[in-house]
Motif scaffolding. Sequence first.
Motif, mmCIF file in Angstrom:
data_model
loop_
_atom_site.group_PDB
_atom_site.id
_atom_site.type_symbol
_atom_site.label_atom_id
_atom_site.label_comp_id
_atom_site.label_asym_id
_atom_site.label_seq_id
_atom_site.Cartn_x
_atom_site.Cartn_y
_atom_site.Cartn_z
ATOM 1 N N GLY A 194 0.749 -1.292 -0.010
ATOM 2 C CA GLY A 194 -0.043 0.114 -0.092
ATOM 3 C C GLY A 194 0.949 1.228 -0.006
ATOM 4 N N GLN A 195 2.149 1.066 0.080
ATOM 5 C CA GLN A 195 3.005 2.331 0.181
ATOM 6 C C GLN A 195 3.128 2.950 -1.231
ATOM 7 O OE1 GLN A 195 6.748 1.417 1.827
ATOM 8 N NE2 GLN A 195 7.665 3.136 1.379
ATOM 9 N N ALA A 196 3.120 4.337 -1.301
ATOM 10 C CA ALA A 196 3.255 5.100 -2.578
ATOM 11 C C ALA A 196 4.564 5.392 -2.677
ATOM 12 C CB ALA A 196 2.478 6.417 -2.402
ATOM 13 N N VAL A 197 5.206 4.879 -4.086
ATOM 14 C CA VAL A 197 6.621 4.914 -4.477
ATOM 15 C C VAL A 197 6.796 5.477 -5.678
ATOM 16 C CG1 VAL A 197 7.039 2.774 -2.925
ATOM 17 C CG2 VAL A 197 6.352 2.581 -5.273
ATOM 18 N N THR A 198 7.938 5.891 -5.963
ATOM 19 C CA THR A 198 8.543 6.398 -7.257
ATOM 20 C C THR A 198 9.253 5.365 -7.494
ATOM 21 O OG1 THR A 198 8.163 8.810 -6.241
ATOM 22 C CG2 THR A 198 9.451 8.574 -8.490
ATOM 23 N N PHE A 199 9.489 5.072 -8.875
ATOM 24 C CA PHE A 199 10.417 4.197 -9.581
ATOM 25 C C PHE A 199 10.877 4.960 -10.705
ATOM 26 C CE2 PHE A 199 6.594 2.495 -10.734
ATOM 27 C CZ PHE A 199 6.709 2.211 -11.967
ATOM 28 N N SER A 200 12.252 4.500 -11.199
ATOM 29 C CA SER A 200 12.782 4.692 -12.458
ATOM 30 C C SER A 200 12.958 3.668 -13.210
ATOM 31 C CB SER A 200 14.388 5.287 -11.867
ATOM 32 O OG SER A 200 15.251 5.103 -13.072
ATOM 33 N N LEU A 201 12.705 4.031 -14.628
ATOM 34 C CA LEU A 201 12.738 2.962 -15.484
ATOM 35 C C LEU A 201 13.396 3.551 -16.544
ATOM 36 C CD1 LEU A 201 11.612 0.091 -16.614
ATOM 37 C CD2 LEU A 201 9.341 1.160 -17.352
ATOM 38 N N ARG A 202 14.875 3.067 -17.040
ATOM 39 C CA ARG A 202 15.387 3.683 -17.927
ATOM 40 C C ARG A 202 14.946 3.290 -19.399
ATOM 41 N NH1 ARG A 202 19.015 7.318 -15.785
ATOM 42 N NH2 ARG A 202 20.033 6.286 -13.883
ATOM 43 N N PRO A 203 14.974 4.242 -20.352
ATOM 44 C CA PRO A 203 14.356 4.050 -21.649
ATOM 45 C C PRO A 203 15.017 2.683 -22.319
ATOM 46 C CG PRO A 203 14.907 6.249 -21.163
ATOM 47 C CD PRO A 203 15.619 5.518 -19.949
ATOM 48 N N GLU A 204 16.437 2.825 -22.269
ATOM 49 C CA GLU A 204 17.064 1.670 -22.703
ATOM 50 C C GLU A 204 16.569 0.204 -22.494
ATOM 51 O OE1 GLU A 204 18.647 3.737 -21.228
ATOM 52 O OE2 GLU A 204 20.120 2.680 -19.973
ATOM 53 N N GLN A 205 15.811 0.137 -21.127
ATOM 54 C CA GLN A 205 15.592 -1.135 -20.860
ATOM 55 C C GLN A 205 14.276 -1.517 -21.239
ATOM 56 O OE1 GLN A 205 17.821 -2.954 -18.366
ATOM 57 N NE2 GLN A 205 18.485 -1.345 -17.077
ATOM 58 N N ILE A 206 13.596 -0.737 -21.896
ATOM 59 C CA ILE A 206 11.930 -1.084 -22.247
ATOM 60 C C ILE A 206 12.345 -1.566 -23.810
ATOM 61 C CG2 ILE A 206 10.137 0.001 -22.841
ATOM 62 C CD1 ILE A 206 10.671 2.204 -20.979
#
Lengths: 358, 277, 288
Positions: free
Chosen positions: A277-289
């Motif tokens: 239930g915790q609100a989080v921010t995450f990073s997703l590198r463009p080249e990993q997509i």
Amino acid sequence: MASYETGDVVLTAVEKCFGDSSVVKGIDLTIRKGEFFSLLGPSGCGKTTTLRMIAGLEEPTSGSISIRGERMNGVPINKRPTNLVFQKLALFPHLNVWDNVAFGLKLKRVPEAEIRTRVGEMLDMVRLSGFESRSIASLSGGQQQRVAIARAVVNKPAVLLLDEPLGALDLKLQTHLQEELRRIQRELAMTFVYVTHNQTEAMAMSDRIGVMNAGQLEQVGAAADLYLRPQTEFVAGFVGQTNLIGGKVTAIGETTISIEAFGLTFDAVRRSAVETGQAVTFSLRPEQIRIAQAGGAGIQLPLVDATFFGATATYRLQVPGGTIVAQTQGDLQMLAPGQTVSVSWPPEAVVLLTGGQS
Amino acid sequence: MQARAGDSKAAVLMLRMVLGAVLVFMAAPILIVVANSFNSSQFNVWPPAGFTLDWYHKALTMPQFQRGFVNSVIAGVLSTLVVLAVGTPLAYAIVRIKFRGKSLLQGVLLGPLVVPRIAMGFSLFVLYLASGSGLYGSMSGIVLGHALLMLPFVVSVLVANLGEVDPIVEEAARDLGAGAVEAFVRVVLPQIRPGLIVAGLLAFITSFDEVETTIFLVKPVVNTLPIEMYLYLDQYQDPTLAALSTLLIALSMLLVLVGLMFAKRGSLRFLLGGRGA
Amino acid sequence: MTGGKALGTFRSFYVPAMLVGPATLIVLIPFIASLVVLGVYSVGFYPGGAGFDLGVWKTFLSDSYSWTVIFTSIRLAVIVTFFCLLIGYPVACALVRLDSMLMSIIAYTVIFSPLLMSVVVRSYGWLLLLSDSGFLNSLLGAWPLNLGPYRLIYNEIGVIIALVHILLPFAVLPLITVLLQQPQQLREAAADLGASPFAIFWKVTFPLSLPGVIVAAEIVFALAVSAFVTPAVLGGGRVLNLSRLVYENIGNIEWGLAAVQALILLIAAVGVLLILERFNRRTFGEKS
């Protein structure tokens, strides 16, 4: 003397205010002996002020700085075991190359014969032999840069401080001098503290990097650490490009956690303590997509636009409430805006940002 | 003559003629002094009655001129040294340091420029007497007076020069191990040397030629050369003064030549209207 | 923290004090003190004076002779300033247009090297040129003109000619400076827009050079109003200005009177300076 074992330069709760404005807001940092350490951050983040406090050009408002176990507060600049390579070089216009480099040694009353050997060796090292009697004004930008480096390094300081010394040079010369600096640093096994706003430069040269923002040290680590495991939104965004996405933890497994964001649920590697239930921010590198034709594995997202850069291509994808950016090798998939594509990424690509909000 | 955009030919021709006439006007009194120094008539009669070197002999042997010359040189050298010694740190403080009372100080510094020399001379005269300092009629009194007159000029020349020295080179010298004074001496002084030379020459010449303030501060034993010349001119009008003046003119032309020789090739470009500089 | 604080005081007080102190003690304090003493003397406090007394001021200012001298000083200064600007302006225009290095060196040397020579020498030169049997009268009196001789010394004419010569370099220097600062493109732009050379001068060059004209006027006026040697030599005691009176009254041991006259001279010089400076600021803004 305890800190000598742990680090060459130790900053403890260092703060600096100019009048009412606080420029450096409490920094704790240990720089190891013989490492190439970079302070990286945007202009105005306090990195240059931090460097100037180590050099002795500014006194900290509070906190302490020690070098090789000796407290430096109150020690004037000319009595510190540091030398500085200035951003604007600050070469002495009235002296020639040799006298510029010999300046510090002459002040320390080093014997004449030793000055000759050391300055000669130093000029060799920066590849300026034969330029001894040239005037500073007659040198190119790159040559002046080498004189500035030589003038500081020849004194064998415990710590060499460099304040964006390559900023004014063109890209090709910058790359070349980066390699030179790295070579000199390895040959001498000298501690370098390098200030820059250029993340490529910092990553190319440094053993470790400290990322600064708004007077605070956000994260310290090797280049790969900062890139692959940023702890704060700022670091994730400043070191490389990234997608910053807000979401909520929905389930916690043994090695993975589930995150819900823009109506989708996906997995991330479990690295730190989180609660359901915790609100989080995450990073997703463009080249990993990864992107494939519609109907493939993963989630289906509409393509907003595509930009082809030769070696790479960048795609903007529509998600509820915004877009995310993906980057692929420059394959000619000829994906057209408006069409739907299949999008996926491995769980380890999702990096939770646990550091303070910025 | 280089025509500038929007010059008419007639205007340029007229400017040339004016310049030519003014050059004659400026040179005339000096040339006549030189010519008259060889005039054998003692009443400044023109055309010259004959050629003689007697006036040079007289000028060089008169004790008041010999003493005056020595006094002028001593006063010139000492006041130049004093004004450079106190003016250089003052200029440095004005350029580099923030401190309370700076604008007041800069205001006061303009004072000796705007106060008429005669008023300055009389004020110093009464100050010397009123303070019971014994400065009146002494070489120290003259030196102090001359240093006072020159301080604004010297400081403004040095402030302009120091403004061009990047403060960062001082930081660099300090970083390389120099103390504050050592950094100044090794890095700043060499860079403001042209300014020091110009300011020093300016101070020396002003002191050497000064009459209007000095005349209130001297007793006969410390009379400077221009004072002696002025007093002589009040009494006699024979060409002795022309001979002495010619020698002084030669001396100042020598200074101009030395100045031109020391000036770097490029630094004379400003004479050509700043083009290419 | 105490170390830092001590260092702060050191930097903010002792360092400026050490740099500024010598000049202040040796030069600036005597300067201010001398002006204070001057003021004190003018109101009767001097050795042999009667104590506070405005009598000297009253006597001097109510004497018509005093006013004649004051007006002579100011009239001379105004005339000399006018001629210095009238001659100095075209000279400055011509100097900035010189394009031969040799001509430049000659012209600059001839115009500015007299500054290196004593005022006594230069005044003496004019005495030789202008005297009854001097160069100019012998030239005018010779065939074919057969004019004169004219009385050119021991009157205001000689004083004015010599003062214009002596002060001209001070007028030319600020004028050159201001003319050189004008961008060449401004005149080119005006010419391109169809302005005649005459219009370019009056609409562009001249208005832009006015700050330099005012600086030149300030310097020349201040030096002319207080000139001493030249009026003494070429006026031969017949051209009396304030400077002359101050000098004579010291000879007569009239301390109070000399102090009053020196102060009036100071007020005249500083007053005109302030008026011109105010005009300059109002017309051209704070920057100039």
